[in-house]
Scaffold this motif. Structure first.
Motif, PDB file in Angstrom:
ATOM      1  N   ALA A 105       0.825  -1.208   0.000  1.00  0.00           N
ATOM      2  CA  ALA A 105       0.000   0.000   0.000  1.00  0.00           C
ATOM      3  C   ALA A 105       0.858   1.255   0.000  1.00  0.00           C
ATOM      4  O   ALA A 105       0.586   2.220  -0.731  1.00  0.00           O
ATOM      5  CB  ALA A 105      -0.928  -0.014   1.217  1.00  0.00           C
ATOM      6  N   TRP A 106       1.918   1.257   0.806  1.00  0.00           N
ATOM      7  CA  TRP A 106       2.799   2.431   0.856  1.00  0.00           C
ATOM      8  C   TRP A 106       3.539   2.621  -0.460  1.00  0.00           C
ATOM      9  O   TRP A 106       3.651   3.750  -0.969  1.00  0.00           O
ATOM     10  CB  TRP A 106       3.801   2.276   1.993  1.00  0.00           C
ATOM     11  CG  TRP A 106       4.869   3.320   1.954  1.00  0.00           C
ATOM     12  CD1 TRP A 106       4.746   4.629   2.303  1.00  0.00           C
ATOM     13  CD2 TRP A 106       6.224   3.138   1.506  1.00  0.00           C
ATOM     14  NE1 TRP A 106       5.932   5.278   2.106  1.00  0.00           N
ATOM     15  CE2 TRP A 106       6.861   4.395   1.625  1.00  0.00           C
ATOM     16  CE3 TRP A 106       6.948   2.048   1.031  1.00  0.00           C
ATOM     17  CZ2 TRP A 106       8.189   4.576   1.279  1.00  0.00           C
ATOM     18  CZ3 TRP A 106       8.271   2.229   0.691  1.00  0.00           C
ATOM     19  CH2 TRP A 106       8.885   3.472   0.811  1.00  0.00           C
ATOM     20  N   ALA A 107       4.048   1.536  -1.039  1.00  0.00           N
ATOM     21  CA  ALA A 107       4.788   1.648  -2.296  1.00  0.00           C
ATOM     22  C   ALA A 107       3.910   2.174  -3.417  1.00  0.00           C
ATOM     23  O   ALA A 107       4.325   3.021  -4.217  1.00  0.00           O
ATOM     24  CB  ALA A 107       5.374   0.286  -2.685  1.00  0.00           C
ATOM     25  N   GLY A 108       2.681   1.685  -3.483  1.00  0.00           N
ATOM     26  CA  GLY A 108       1.785   2.135  -4.539  1.00  0.00           C
ATOM     27  C   GLY A 108       1.322   3.559  -4.344  1.00  0.00           C
ATOM     28  O   GLY A 108       1.301   4.363  -5.277  1.00  0.00           O
ATOM     29  N   VAL A 213      -5.005   0.868  -4.095  1.00  0.00           N
ATOM     30  CA  VAL A 213      -6.017  -0.183  -4.196  1.00  0.00           C
ATOM     31  C   VAL A 213      -5.496  -1.371  -4.994  1.00  0.00           C
ATOM     32  O   VAL A 213      -5.639  -2.534  -4.589  1.00  0.00           O
ATOM     33  CB  VAL A 213      -7.306   0.379  -4.832  1.00  0.00           C
ATOM     34  CG1 VAL A 213      -8.308  -0.749  -5.089  1.00  0.00           C
ATOM     35  CG2 VAL A 213      -7.935   1.436  -3.936  1.00  0.00           C
ATOM     36  N   MET A 214      -4.856  -1.082  -6.139  1.00  0.00           N
ATOM     37  CA  MET A 214      -4.350  -2.165  -6.972  1.00  0.00           C
ATOM     38  C   MET A 214      -3.276  -2.968  -6.248  1.00  0.00           C
ATOM     39  O   MET A 214      -3.248  -4.202  -6.310  1.00  0.00           O
ATOM     40  CB  MET A 214      -3.778  -1.603  -8.273  1.00  0.00           C
ATOM     41  CG  MET A 214      -3.149  -2.660  -9.174  1.00  0.00           C
ATOM     42  SD  MET A 214      -2.469  -1.971 -10.694  1.00  0.00           S
ATOM     43  CE  MET A 214      -1.596  -3.402 -11.348  1.00  0.00           C
ATOM     44  N   SER A 215      -2.395  -2.280  -5.527  1.00  0.00           N
ATOM     45  CA  SER A 215      -1.318  -2.964  -4.802  1.00  0.00           C
ATOM     46  C   SER A 215      -1.880  -3.886  -3.726  1.00  0.00           C
ATOM     47  O   SER A 215      -1.434  -5.026  -3.576  1.00  0.00           O
ATOM     48  CB  SER A 215      -0.387  -1.930  -4.163  1.00  0.00           C
ATOM     49  OG  SER A 215       0.130  -1.047  -5.124  1.00  0.00           O
ATOM     50  N   ALA A 216      -2.859  -3.377  -2.974  1.00  0.00           N
ATOM     51  CA  ALA A 216      -3.443  -4.183  -1.905  1.00  0.00           C
ATOM     52  C   ALA A 216      -4.184  -5.397  -2.462  1.00  0.00           C
ATOM     53  O   ALA A 216      -4.042  -6.517  -1.950  1.00  0.00           O
ATOM     54  CB  ALA A 216      -4.390  -3.327  -1.066  1.00  0.00           C
ATOM     55  N   VAL A 217      -4.959  -5.185  -3.528  1.00  0.00           N
ATOM     56  CA  VAL A 217      -5.712  -6.296  -4.128  1.00  0.00           C
ATOM     57  C   VAL A 217      -4.760  -7.351  -4.679  1.00  0.00           C
ATOM     58  O   VAL A 217      -4.970  -8.567  -4.506  1.00  0.00           O
ATOM     59  CB  VAL A 217      -6.651  -5.767  -5.236  1.00  0.00           C
ATOM     60  CG1 VAL A 217      -7.249  -6.928  -6.023  1.00  0.00           C
ATOM     61  CG2 VAL A 217      -7.759  -4.925  -4.632  1.00  0.00           C
ATOM     62  N   TRP A 218      -3.700  -6.920  -5.350  1.00  0.00           N
ATOM     63  CA  TRP A 218      -2.725  -7.866  -5.908  1.00  0.00           C
ATOM     64  C   TRP A 218      -2.081  -8.687  -4.798  1.00  0.00           C
ATOM     65  O   TRP A 218      -1.924  -9.905  -4.922  1.00  0.00           O
ATOM     66  CB  TRP A 218      -1.668  -7.110  -6.702  1.00  0.00           C
ATOM     67  CG  TRP A 218      -0.520  -7.970  -7.143  1.00  0.00           C
ATOM     68  CD1 TRP A 218       0.577  -8.317  -6.416  1.00  0.00           C
ATOM     69  CD2 TRP A 218      -0.365  -8.634  -8.407  1.00  0.00           C
ATOM     70  NE1 TRP A 218       1.415  -9.120  -7.139  1.00  0.00           N
ATOM     71  CE2 TRP A 218       0.861  -9.339  -8.359  1.00  0.00           C
ATOM     72  CE3 TRP A 218      -1.130  -8.678  -9.568  1.00  0.00           C
ATOM     73  CZ2 TRP A 218       1.324 -10.082  -9.443  1.00  0.00           C
ATOM     74  CZ3 TRP A 218      -0.659  -9.429 -10.637  1.00  0.00           C
ATOM     75  CH2 TRP A 218       0.551 -10.120 -10.574  1.00  0.00           C
ATOM     76  N   THR A 219      -1.681  -8.017  -3.719  1.00  0.00           N
ATOM     77  CA  THR A 219      -1.011  -8.726  -2.622  1.00  0.00           C
ATOM     78  C   THR A 219      -1.941  -9.736  -1.977  1.00  0.00           C
ATOM     79  O   THR A 219      -1.521 -10.847  -1.621  1.00  0.00           O
ATOM     80  CB  THR A 219      -0.497  -7.715  -1.581  1.00  0.00           C
ATOM     81  OG1 THR A 219       0.296  -6.715  -2.233  1.00  0.00           O
ATOM     82  CG2 THR A 219       0.359  -8.405  -0.537  1.00  0.00           C
TER      83      THR A 219
END
Length: 343
Positions: A105-108, A213-219
């Motif tokens: 989340a932080w990176a994205g 959102v995309m980063s969290a969903v992917w993870t």
């Protein structure tokens, strides 16, 4: 007054500061709040794990010894110590398991997405820094901090868990999903995967909220897929037991279980129970079942499963990074941008 260089001497070249070193300092300064938050989280988790490793485990183990020696209806033992160990160790395992989601989340949202959204990244590309070098440094600095910090926490968690085994009756086993990952390098690999996906989301979406959102969903998807694939990453051990048992016997992580017929065919377990029951005995005779079987992973498979899962996640992370750099190169080229191009 002008100073002349004597004939036959060579002027000492002016040493220019390294662009990469300056970019590293910029990353650390720009993301100081995240650095302080990571340091605080690391210190808090490390302190909790060290307490659990020492006085927490000792107090709970002593309470369990008193409880196990109890032969009367009422006994005096430190129930609070048992409950504290159970709760705090579970909190520590869950916190470690969720670290990759925080990193993603932080990176994205902040590391890449916000800088792409506000134009800070484009400005950096005009300062004799190519987009590829900018992205490499932006990822290398947090990757080093995340790898070192998460690795230390994993080692502390495993030490705490090992010290409680056989001494604390309600300690979680190695098959618990949070304990399994918190005790090994899959946590580090998942955190790095989250970092890589956050970078890809930031480059592709160029917006902090959408990248978050995309980063969290992917993870979440990677973690779920890994949980499904994990039992099949290493050959299982088959355990065959008599029908007089209450059911199939697992060695740890169960992959398949059921009934074996006289021809070696496998059938689903009807959940009847032991053949000592006349009803179950009749059912097994009608199915031509001769024994229970279980294909499972014993505790000795922990490290093979961990290493296979870690390698799988790291390969996926490398592919995500490759796509990220190719996407950045396609959008910007490999040379530093001019100020006019950035504007």
């Amino acid at each position: 007054m002008t100073t002349l260089t004597a004939p036959g001497t060579t002027a000492t070249p002016t040493r220019r500061p390294s662009a990469t070193r300056g970019l590293v300092r910029t990353v650390l300064l720009l993301h100081r709040p995240a650095l302080y938050l990571w340091a605080g989280l690391f210190v808090a988790l490390a302190a909790l794990l060290l307490w659990l490793y020492g006085p927490g485990t000792d107090a709970a183990a002593a309470a369990w010894r008193e409880y196990d020696r109890c032969t009367k209806a009422t006994c005096a033992y430190d129930q609070d110590a048992i409950l504290r160990y159970k709760s705090y160790s579970q909190y520590a395992s869950i916190a470690l398991a969720f670290l990759p989601f925080l990193v993603a989340a932080w990176a994205g949202a902040s590391l890449i997405g916000r800088e792409m959204e506000t134009g800070t990244a484009q400005l950096a590309w005009t300062q004799s820094v190519s987009p590829a070098r900018w992205l490499a440094v932006k990822l290398a600095v947090p990757a080093a901090l995340v790898t070192v910090g998460t690795s230390v926490l994993v080692v502390l968690h495993r030490g705490m868990w090992v010290r409680g085994q056989g001494r604390i009756d309600n300690a979680k086993g190695w098959t618990d999903t949070f304990v399994f990952h918190a005790n090994g390098p899959t946590t580090v690999a998942l955190a790095l995967s989250g970092l890589a996906v956050g970078a890809l989301a930031g480059i592709r979406l160029r917006g902090s909220l959408s990248a978050l959102v995309m980063s969290a969903v992917w993870t979440v998807g990677v973690r779920a897929a890994l949980s499904l694939a994990l039992p099949y990453l290493w050959p299982t051990v088959r355990t065959v037991t008599s029908l007089t048992h209450d059911g199939p016997t697992s060695l740890g992580i169960t992959v398949h279980d059921g009934l074996l017929t006289s021809t070696g065919a496998r059938l689903a377990d009807p959940q009847c129970g032991s053949s000592h029951s006349s009803e179950c005995s009749t059912l097994y005779h009608r199915l031509d079942a001769v024994s229970f079987y279980t294909d499972s992973h014993p505790q000795s498979h922990y490290w093979p499963l961990q290493l296979m899962a870690t390698g799988l996640v790291l390969v996926l992370t490398a592919l995500v990074l490759l796509v990220t750099f190719r996407l950045l190169k396609r959008d910007t080229g490999s040379a530093p941008l001019t100020k006019g191009a950035a504007l």
